[in-house]
Motif scaffolding. Structure first.
Motif, PDB file in Angstrom:
ATOM      1  N   ARG A   1       0.829  -1.213   0.000  1.00 44.09           N
ATOM      2  CA  ARG A   1       0.000   0.000   0.000  1.00 44.09           C
ATOM      3  C   ARG A   1       0.861   1.259   0.000  1.00 44.09           C
ATOM      4  O   ARG A   1       0.477   2.270  -0.599  1.00 44.09           O
ATOM      5  CB  ARG A   1      -0.931  -0.016   1.206  1.00 44.09           C
ATOM      6  CG  ARG A   1      -1.896  -1.200   1.181  1.00 44.09           C
ATOM      7  CD  ARG A   1      -2.823  -1.133   2.366  1.00 44.09           C
ATOM      8  NE  ARG A   1      -3.351  -2.448   2.692  1.00 44.09           N
ATOM      9  CZ  ARG A   1      -4.621  -2.686   2.964  1.00 44.09           C
ATOM     10  NH1 ARG A   1      -5.480  -1.714   2.956  1.00 44.09           N
ATOM     11  NH2 ARG A   1      -5.020  -3.897   3.268  1.00 44.09           N
TER      12      ARG A   1
ATOM     13  N   ARG B   1       0.505   4.170  -2.692  1.00 47.56           N
ATOM     14  CA  ARG B   1       0.252   5.570  -2.318  1.00 47.56           C
ATOM     15  C   ARG B   1       1.256   6.496  -2.991  1.00 47.56           C
ATOM     16  O   ARG B   1       0.913   7.588  -3.435  1.00 47.56           O
ATOM     17  CB  ARG B   1       0.299   5.726  -0.796  1.00 47.56           C
ATOM     18  CG  ARG B   1      -0.931   5.170  -0.091  1.00 47.56           C
ATOM     19  CD  ARG B   1      -1.052   5.705   1.328  1.00 47.56           C
ATOM     20  NE  ARG B   1      -0.034   5.185   2.224  1.00 47.56           N
ATOM     21  CZ  ARG B   1      -0.169   4.081   2.945  1.00 47.56           C
ATOM     22  NH1 ARG B   1      -1.279   3.354   2.863  1.00 47.56           N
ATOM     23  NH2 ARG B   1       0.796   3.687   3.764  1.00 47.56           N
TER      24      ARG B   1
ATOM     25  N   GLN C   1       0.478   9.645  -5.828  1.00 46.11           N
ATOM     26  CA  GLN C   1       0.682  11.010  -5.327  1.00 46.11           C
ATOM     27  C   GLN C   1       0.293  12.058  -6.359  1.00 46.11           C
ATOM     28  O   GLN C   1      -0.284  13.099  -6.038  1.00 46.11           O
ATOM     29  CB  GLN C   1       2.144  11.209  -4.910  1.00 46.11           C
ATOM     30  CG  GLN C   1       2.467  10.624  -3.547  1.00 46.11           C
ATOM     31  CD  GLN C   1       3.925  10.845  -3.169  1.00 46.11           C
ATOM     32  OE1 GLN C   1       4.745  11.251  -3.980  1.00 46.11           O
ATOM     33  NE2 GLN C   1       4.251  10.579  -1.908  1.00 46.11           N
TER      34      GLN C   1
ATOM     35  N   ASN D   1      -5.616   8.334  -2.626  1.00 47.18           N
ATOM     36  CA  ASN D   1      -5.088   7.071  -2.134  1.00 47.18           C
ATOM     37  C   ASN D   1      -5.809   5.931  -2.829  1.00 47.18           C
ATOM     38  O   ASN D   1      -6.937   6.104  -3.331  1.00 47.18           O
ATOM     39  CB  ASN D   1      -5.294   6.946  -0.624  1.00 47.18           C
ATOM     40  CG  ASN D   1      -4.311   7.800   0.150  1.00 47.18           C
ATOM     41  OD1 ASN D   1      -3.175   7.978  -0.272  1.00 47.18           O
ATOM     42  ND2 ASN D   1      -4.753   8.332   1.276  1.00 47.18           N
TER      43      ASN D   1
END
Length: 305
Positions: free
Chosen positions: A205, A209, A213, A218
């Motif tokens: 994860r 993420r 960006q 998310n």
């Protein structure tokens, strides 16, 4: 030919300034120490001590020999400790940390590798999630581990990358895996993700993420589960898509979701599998054995696809 016994008698005599003191410290008879010193003097071809009153004074030759004797005995003692530690592998416990889905990669094979070499040992392969294992390392409850890491730098730990496992997009819808999935498409996807307890720290994860960006979003989880097998089954039923390591997909899709397929992310993303232990630690023979066997297994598997 000089011996370790001669060097011990020499250093004890040098330290105590008398043959009697050396003999008392070593638990030997004084004539025995004298004999060893004479034998050593014969070997080096020079006098090592001069008698002064009831004691002895080292000569310049003895001064020169002393540091070499200390290093030699130190190396001999270290070698003995290493051999004894290795011998303890015959009946001791080997404890090693592994990332959560290691059972799908090499868990059973790794244990079999150990038992083939040391059939009398007890093996503990520890870990449900890489972040949990990392915490156990930090607390000193584990000596070393192989885990998935989002970064290869750590102040308190030595992190040595050994392999990369590609993160791939998995879906039961053929159209969704027809082409690589971009960050924009991933941000819009409805996902099922495993490792629910460690959602904020899970390596996969964290990588996702970072990928998202640029979108300001998310990864959106529609479903959170603990075990990856359940996540794969839910993908197979078409209830959600997922992002998983390639090694997991290769092992589970044919059995649990044969109708599902996968594709790469764009740009490609990877979990880094690394050996981790405390910085500057002197690893035991058991830890070095597990590091060697685990590295061989994981490298062979990840290089096969």
């Amino acid at each position: 030919m000089l011996s370790l016994h001669q060097l011990r008698c020499f250093l004890s005599t040098y330290e105590h300034g008398s043959l009697t003191g050396a003999a008392d410290a070593l638990g030997y008879a004084q004539p025995s120490v004298s004999e060893q010193i004479r034998g050593l003097e014969k070997t080096v071809g020079a006098q090592l001590f001069r008698r002064v009153g009831r004691g002895v004074v080292p000569t310049t030759v003895a001064d020169e020999l002393r540091p070499h004797a200390e290093r030699t005995l130190g190396a001999a003692d270290e070698a003995l400790r290493a051999v004894r530690a290795a011998a303890r592998l015959e009946t001791g416990t080997i404890r090693f940390g592994m990332f959560g889905t290691a059972r799908l990669y090499a868990g059973a094979d790794l244990v079999a590798d150990v038992l083939e070499r040391y059939p009398g040992v007890r093996v503990e392969l520890v870990g449900q999630n890489s972040s949990e294992v990392f915490d156990e390392l930090r607390r000193g409850r584990l000596e070393a581990a192989m885990i998935a890491v989002p970064s290869v730098s750590s102040d308190a730990m030595t992190v040595t990358p050994v392999a990369r496992d590609e993160l791939v997009y998995v879906s039961a819808d053929p159209e969704r895996v027809a082409t690589p999935v971009t960050a924009h498409r991933l941000a819009q996807a409805s996902l099922v993700m495993a490792e629910a307890t460690w959602a904020s720290e899970d390596s996969t994860r964290i990588v996702l993420r970072r990928m998202l960006q640029e979108t300001g979003r998310n990864p959106r989880s529609r479903i959170e589960v603990e075990d990856v097998e359940t996540a794969v089954e839910l993908v197979g039923r078409g209830l959600a898509d997922s992002v998983m390591p390639r090694g997991v997909v290769d092992q589970l899709l044919p059995r649990l979701a044969p109708g599902a397929g996968w594709t790469s992310l764009r740009p490609r993303q990877y979990d880094t599998l690394a050996i981790v232990h405390r910085a500057n630690a002197t690893l035991s023979p058991a830890a070095r054995l597990m590091i060697d066997l685990a590295t061989r297994r994981i490298v062979a598997l990840t290089e096969s696809y």
